[in-house]
Design a protein around this motif. Sequence first.
Motif, PDB file in Angstrom:
ATOM      1  N   LEU A 151       0.815  -1.205   0.000  1.00  0.00           N
ATOM      2  CA  LEU A 151       0.000   0.000   0.000  1.00  0.00           C
ATOM      3  C   LEU A 151       0.854   1.263   0.000  1.00  0.00           C
ATOM      4  O   LEU A 151       0.468   2.281  -0.591  1.00  0.00           O
ATOM      5  N   TRP A 152       2.007   1.185   0.644  1.00  0.00           N
ATOM      6  CA  TRP A 152       2.878   2.352   0.748  1.00  0.00           C
ATOM      7  C   TRP A 152       3.769   2.503  -0.479  1.00  0.00           C
ATOM      8  O   TRP A 152       3.896   3.586  -1.044  1.00  0.00           O
ATOM      9  N   ARG A 153       4.376   1.382  -0.925  1.00  0.00           N
ATOM     10  CA  ARG A 153       5.424   1.464  -1.925  1.00  0.00           C
ATOM     11  C   ARG A 153       4.993   1.036  -3.325  1.00  0.00           C
ATOM     12  O   ARG A 153       5.590   1.468  -4.306  1.00  0.00           O
ATOM     13  N   ALA A 154       4.000   0.170  -3.435  1.00  0.00           N
ATOM     14  CA  ALA A 154       3.620  -0.342  -4.764  1.00  0.00           C
ATOM     15  C   ALA A 154       2.124  -0.588  -4.854  1.00  0.00           C
ATOM     16  O   ALA A 154       1.687  -1.706  -5.133  1.00  0.00           O
ATOM     17  N   PRO A 155       1.316   0.447  -4.632  1.00  0.00           N
ATOM     18  CA  PRO A 155      -0.140   0.238  -4.709  1.00  0.00           C
ATOM     19  C   PRO A 155      -0.561  -0.103  -6.133  1.00  0.00           C
ATOM     20  O   PRO A 155      -0.085   0.515  -7.094  1.00  0.00           O
ATOM     21  N   PRO A 156      -1.425  -1.086  -6.320  1.00  0.00           N
ATOM     22  CA  PRO A 156      -1.858  -1.472  -7.668  1.00  0.00           C
ATOM     23  C   PRO A 156      -2.745  -0.409  -8.289  1.00  0.00           C
ATOM     24  O   PRO A 156      -3.589   0.186  -7.616  1.00  0.00           O
ATOM     25  N   GLU A 170      -3.687  -2.005 -14.011  1.00  0.00           N
ATOM     26  CA  GLU A 170      -3.010  -3.261 -13.653  1.00  0.00           C
ATOM     27  C   GLU A 170      -4.019  -4.318 -13.210  1.00  0.00           C
ATOM     28  O   GLU A 170      -3.905  -5.486 -13.568  1.00  0.00           O
ATOM     29  N   ARG A 171      -4.975  -3.893 -12.401  1.00  0.00           N
ATOM     30  CA  ARG A 171      -5.988  -4.844 -11.942  1.00  0.00           C
ATOM     31  C   ARG A 171      -6.797  -5.385 -13.116  1.00  0.00           C
ATOM     32  O   ARG A 171      -7.134  -6.572 -13.145  1.00  0.00           O
ATOM     33  N   ARG A 172      -7.082  -4.527 -14.083  1.00  0.00           N
ATOM     34  CA  ARG A 172      -7.841  -5.002 -15.255  1.00  0.00           C
ATOM     35  C   ARG A 172      -7.011  -5.998 -16.061  1.00  0.00           C
ATOM     36  O   ARG A 172      -7.537  -7.025 -16.510  1.00  0.00           O
ATOM     37  N   ARG A 173      -5.723  -5.713 -16.258  1.00  0.00           N
ATOM     38  CA  ARG A 173      -4.873  -6.655 -16.999  1.00  0.00           C
ATOM     39  C   ARG A 173      -4.725  -7.971 -16.245  1.00  0.00           C
ATOM     40  O   ARG A 173      -4.701  -9.043 -16.845  1.00  0.00           O
ATOM     41  N   SER A 174      -4.620  -7.874 -14.937  1.00  0.00           N
ATOM     42  CA  SER A 174      -4.474  -9.090 -14.136  1.00  0.00           C
ATOM     43  C   SER A 174      -5.720  -9.962 -14.246  1.00  0.00           C
ATOM     44  O   SER A 174      -5.626 -11.186 -14.431  1.00  0.00           O
TER      45      SER A 174
END
Length: 280
Positions: free
Chosen positions: A103-108, A112-116
């Motif tokens: 959540l701090w360093r690499a929030p999606p 990205e969620r759609r591609r996943s």
Amino acid sequence: MEADPVQSGGGQGASSRPGRALPLRQALSRFALEVLIVAVLFGLLSLSGALAWGLWRGVQLALQGMPTADPGAIMQAVGKPGPLATIAMSVLGVGGTALAAMLWRAPPRGDERRRSRAALRMPATWLLALFTAAGVICFSAVVAQIAAALRQSLDPTNMTLVRGTLAQHPGLLLLFAVVVAPIYEEVLFRRVLFGRLWRDGWPLLGAVLSGVLFAFMHEPPWVGDKSLAVQLPLWVVYTCMGIAFAWVYRRTGSLGASIIAHGLNNAFALGLMMVFGVAR
């Protein structure tokens, strides 16, 4: 080595844009910062878990009316965490670190969620996860056979916990090993750590370094009485496992695919343990 930089650890669509990787020194400095942040978070959360368990045991002993004031006797009465407490502390320590770091360093991002989700709807993604898990298991078996020929036992450090939990709480172990642990371990080691160097244009280096850290988490160096001859093959197995899961993540663009591969690997391992009686 130059590779395709991506914006936030996304999949092939995000990594197809041309560009140059960051200078190696800069990329390693940024990766080291991620490792430091993860280490601090893990230390704080693990300490919190240990203190909470110690406080709980202290309350239990007080309610039981333990009369002694001898610190040594108290420590002996407190004992060591059992399987349930150990799993809870692992979820808090590693799982909490993974969630906070993501959540701090690499929030999606939304794209990205759609591609996943699109990748997970493709049968090829599931086949890739399945074959990767099977390949990792086969590689582990080969290394174990080589070690056995050299009269070395490759029992991981957590094998005692696995055996105890399998004997007392098999359903809980199945849920933890096949679902819960793969989720937070993939978030931490693939999304956050591997993703840092992937985003900076060094995916192969990221896969190796995050794989080494993955190995050290499962088999901490210089802890216990294991010799280097025993620990080294375990590090090789876990590092290669981490590299394989990072490859699945990068190949599919879906962290869910690497979570599935990880969960299947653990399911295969537990199945083999039960079939061949390793857990007894």
